[in-house]
Design a protein around this motif. Structure first.
Motif, PDB file in Angstrom:
ATOM      1  N   GLU A  91       1.202  -0.718  -0.204  1.00 28.78           N
ATOM      2  CA  GLU A  91       0.120  -0.042  -0.015  1.00 28.78           C
ATOM      3  C   GLU A  91       0.156   1.480   0.141  1.00 28.78           C
ATOM      4  O   GLU A  91       1.617   1.680   0.801  1.00 28.78           O
ATOM      5  N   SER A  92       0.975   2.449  -0.931  1.00 32.75           N
ATOM      6  CA  SER A  92       1.675   3.380  -0.948  1.00 32.75           C
ATOM      7  C   SER A  92       0.810   4.627   0.078  1.00 32.75           C
ATOM      8  O   SER A  92       1.790   5.269   0.334  1.00 32.75           O
ATOM      9  N   SER A  93       0.269   4.312   1.101  1.00 28.14           N
ATOM     10  CA  SER A  93      -0.205   5.819   1.399  1.00 28.14           C
ATOM     11  C   SER A  93       0.003   5.341   2.725  1.00 28.14           C
ATOM     12  O   SER A  93       0.211   6.195   3.774  1.00 28.14           O
ATOM     13  N   GLY A  94       1.147   3.846   3.180  1.00 22.16           N
ATOM     14  CA  GLY A  94       1.646   3.719   4.288  1.00 22.16           C
ATOM     15  C   GLY A  94       1.048   2.852   5.185  1.00 22.16           C
ATOM     16  O   GLY A  94       0.388   2.014   5.219  1.00 22.16           O
ATOM     17  N   LEU A  95       2.109   3.215   6.363  1.00 23.85           N
ATOM     18  CA  LEU A  95       1.646   2.094   7.476  1.00 23.85           C
ATOM     19  C   LEU A  95       0.159   2.375   7.857  1.00 23.85           C
ATOM     20  O   LEU A  95      -0.438   0.966   8.474  1.00 23.85           O
ATOM     21  N   TRP A  96      -0.712   3.056   7.859  1.00 27.47           N
ATOM     22  CA  TRP A  96      -2.127   2.621   8.315  1.00 27.47           C
ATOM     23  C   TRP A  96      -3.145   4.007   7.443  1.00 27.47           C
ATOM     24  O   TRP A  96      -2.296   4.500   6.125  1.00 27.47           O
ATOM     25  N   PRO A  97      -4.037   2.977   7.621  1.00 31.52           N
ATOM     26  CA  PRO A  97      -4.698   3.277   6.294  1.00 31.52           C
ATOM     27  C   PRO A  97      -4.648   5.442   5.932  1.00 31.52           C
ATOM     28  O   PRO A  97      -5.239   5.886   7.312  1.00 31.52           O
ATOM     29  N   ASN A  98      -5.375   5.677   4.184  1.00 33.46           N
ATOM     30  CA  ASN A  98      -5.013   7.418   4.135  1.00 33.46           C
ATOM     31  C   ASN A  98      -6.862   7.644   3.651  1.00 33.46           C
ATOM     32  O   ASN A  98      -7.087   7.014   2.820  1.00 33.46           O
ATOM     33  N   THR A  99      -7.479   7.973   4.580  1.00 34.11           N
ATOM     34  CA  THR A  99      -9.343   8.027   4.464  1.00 34.11           C
ATOM     35  C   THR A  99      -9.271   8.896   2.776  1.00 34.11           C
ATOM     36  O   THR A  99      -8.166   9.767   2.760  1.00 34.11           O
ATOM     37  N   SER A 100     -10.112   8.310   1.892  1.00 38.14           N
ATOM     38  CA  SER A 100     -10.431   8.900   0.773  1.00 38.14           C
ATOM     39  C   SER A 100     -11.516   8.777   0.520  1.00 38.14           C
ATOM     40  O   SER A 100     -12.124   9.724  -0.176  1.00 38.14           O
ATOM     41  N   TRP A 101     -12.484   8.571   1.173  1.00 37.26           N
ATOM     42  CA  TRP A 101     -14.238   8.523   1.279  1.00 37.26           C
ATOM     43  C   TRP A 101     -14.783   8.855   2.360  1.00 37.26           C
ATOM     44  O   TRP A 101     -14.851   8.294   3.366  1.00 37.26           O
ATOM     45  N   PRO A 102     -16.718   9.111   2.505  1.00 40.38           N
ATOM     46  CA  PRO A 102     -17.105  10.199   1.409  1.00 40.38           C
ATOM     47  C   PRO A 102     -16.403  11.886   1.607  1.00 40.38           C
ATOM     48  O   PRO A 102     -16.233  11.961   3.043  1.00 40.38           O
ATOM     49  N   ALA A 103     -15.545  12.427   0.595  1.00 41.90           N
ATOM     50  CA  ALA A 103     -14.822  13.460   0.871  1.00 41.90           C
ATOM     51  C   ALA A 103     -16.386  14.399   0.865  1.00 41.90           C
ATOM     52  O   ALA A 103     -16.880  15.105  -0.529  1.00 41.90           O
ATOM     53  N   LEU A 104     -16.917  14.795   1.587  1.00 37.02           N
ATOM     54  CA  LEU A 104     -17.979  16.196   1.888  1.00 37.02           C
ATOM     55  C   LEU A 104     -17.872  17.285   2.104  1.00 37.02           C
ATOM     56  O   LEU A 104     -18.353  17.529   3.478  1.00 37.02           O
ATOM     57  N   GLY A 105     -16.680  17.682   1.333  1.00 41.15           N
ATOM     58  CA  GLY A 105     -16.948  19.222   1.993  1.00 41.15           C
ATOM     59  C   GLY A 105     -16.178  19.586   3.278  1.00 41.15           C
ATOM     60  O   GLY A 105     -14.731  18.913   3.596  1.00 41.15           O
ATOM     61  N   LYS A 106     -16.646  20.152   4.037  1.00 39.61           N
ATOM     62  CA  LYS A 106     -16.073  20.169   5.543  1.00 39.61           C
ATOM     63  C   LYS A 106     -15.776  18.927   6.656  1.00 39.61           C
ATOM     64  O   LYS A 106     -14.981  18.911   7.442  1.00 39.61           O
ATOM     65  N   VAL A 107     -16.833  18.167   5.994  1.00 37.78           N
ATOM     66  CA  VAL A 107     -16.158  16.519   6.478  1.00 37.78           C
ATOM     67  C   VAL A 107     -15.541  15.905   6.447  1.00 37.78           C
ATOM     68  O   VAL A 107     -15.405  15.511   5.221  1.00 37.78           O
ATOM     69  N   PRO A 108     -14.770  15.418   6.936  1.00 37.77           N
ATOM     70  CA  PRO A 108     -13.510  15.077   6.692  1.00 37.77           C
ATOM     71  C   PRO A 108     -13.847  12.796   6.067  1.00 37.77           C
ATOM     72  O   PRO A 108     -15.550  12.164   6.287  1.00 37.77           O
ATOM     73  N   ALA A 109     -12.928  12.459   5.117  1.00 38.43           N
ATOM     74  CA  ALA A 109     -13.635  11.326   4.625  1.00 38.43           C
ATOM     75  C   ALA A 109     -13.097  10.362   5.730  1.00 38.43           C
ATOM     76  O   ALA A 109     -12.447  10.737   6.641  1.00 38.43           O
ATOM     77  N   VAL A 110     -13.796   8.948   5.377  1.00 38.25           N
ATOM     78  CA  VAL A 110     -13.388   7.998   6.974  1.00 38.25           C
ATOM     79  C   VAL A 110     -13.180   6.845   6.638  1.00 38.25           C
ATOM     80  O   VAL A 110     -12.526   6.140   7.113  1.00 38.25           O
ATOM     81  N   ILE A 111     -13.492   6.473   5.029  1.00 40.24           N
ATOM     82  CA  ILE A 111     -12.624   5.252   5.468  1.00 40.24           C
ATOM     83  C   ILE A 111     -11.570   5.481   3.739  1.00 40.24           C
ATOM     84  O   ILE A 111     -11.907   6.447   2.689  1.00 40.24           O
TER      85      ILE A 111
END
Length: 318
Positions: free
Chosen positions: A262-282
């Motif tokens: 995984e190029s995102s590293g040791l720990w998951p780097n969330t990418s979805w859902p990207a809903l403006g001011k609400v951060p992605a969760v998975i």
């Protein structure tokens, strides 16, 4: 008498807590679909681990050492599936090449062309994988000068409605058709291409797996097709990039990406859902490599999509 009742209540409460925490820990190791419910819960497996974490801290505060030990064991067991042990960086000598890869789900080609063009310019990728894309969107990007350096590409999308993913490349590209066809994936066909770098050949697959909706059968079929294909890929470095609609907590995803980093590293780097001011969760958008190493990873928000763009700098030794 009252004290005995209170003690009994506490024992029952902690028994329920331990049972729930054990179930959360075991969840990410279950290979079954369970009518589609198990994959849906697994997608949020890391968030569910808040339960044993919080209760473990409470148990420590109350000096319930045995209970705390079980809860923290559950925490470790549940999180182990999402940890990505990093391989040593690829050697930079003997003709190694740095390759920047960008992947983005354009959400049915509804991404804002100006925002996407700017994100592409910022990333300056050597390989661009666009998911849920369209030829009108590509034309808009071309007018904005965003893909001028990416002169080579895979087949058009949609191609008879059977494909919605395109690979763009700075380097000459030869598509290997029908390797991950619709019949195998249960949904869209996935483009597979060989790129001719100055240092040698690499293989890139653009990924879009059907989401785990309903009974998750098509989702499972897509990941199984990817698993069978990836296990047969030898001889050149391989890059998988796109929207997997799966996270590291899914056993099917781990099987499909065995041997990849995984190029995102040791720990998951969330990418979805990207809903403006609400951060992605998975993290369902991934860039993975085999026989190569990830040097850098970042995400970017792009208007018009509920996915973040993902960018990774890879060290390739073809």
């Amino acid at each position: 008498m009252e004290r005995t009742r209170t003690t009994t209540k506490h024992r029952w409460a902690w028994s329920l807590v331990l049972t729930a925490s054990i179930l959360v820990a075991v969840l990410v190791w279950l290979p079954w679909l369970g009518g589609g419910w198990i994959p849906k819960l697994q997608a949020f497996g890391l968030w569910l681990l808040v339960l044993p974490l919080a209760l473990g801290l409470i148990a420590l505060f109350q000096r319930r050492w045995a209970v705390a030990a079980v809860l923290f064991t559950c925490l470790l067991a549940g999180s182990a599936a999402s940890i990505n042990p990093q391989v040593p960086p690829a050697s930079t000598d003997a003709g190694g090449a740095t390759l920047t890869v960008m992947s983005f789900n354009a959400l049915k080609a509804g991404a804002d062309p100006d925002a996407l063009a700017e994100a592409i310019r910022q990333a300056d990728p050597d390989v661009l994988v666009l998911v849920e894309t369209s030829e009108p969107l590509h034309a808009a990007l071309a007018r904005r000068g965003a893909i001028g350096a990416l002169k080579f590409r895979s087949a058009q999308a949609p191609a008879g409605g059977e494909r919605d993913t395109v690979i763009f490349s700075r380097y000459p590209l030869t598509e290997r058709s029908e390797e991950l066809a619709s019949a195998a994936t249960g949904w869209h066909s996935l483009p597979v291409a060989e790129l001719q770098l100055p240092q040698g050949l690499i293989t890139v697959a653009g990924i879009h797996i059907f989401p785990p909706l309903h009974d998750a059968t098509r989702w499972n079929q897509g990941l199984e097709a990817l698993a069978q294909w990836s296990q047969q890929e030898h001889g050149t470095p391989v890059i998988l990039a796109g929207d997997f609609n799966a996270v590291r907590a899914h056993p099917q995803y781990r099987r499909a990406t065995t041997g990849f980093t995984e190029s995102s590293g040791l720990w998951p780097n969330t990418s979805w859902p990207a809903l403006g001011k609400v951060p992605a969760v998975i993290e369902i958008d991934h860039i993975l490599v085999k026989d190569a190493a990830a040097q850098r990873f970042e995400t970017s928000a792009i208007k018009g999509s509920d996915h973040l763009g993902v960018v990774s700098e890879l060290m390739i030794n073809p």
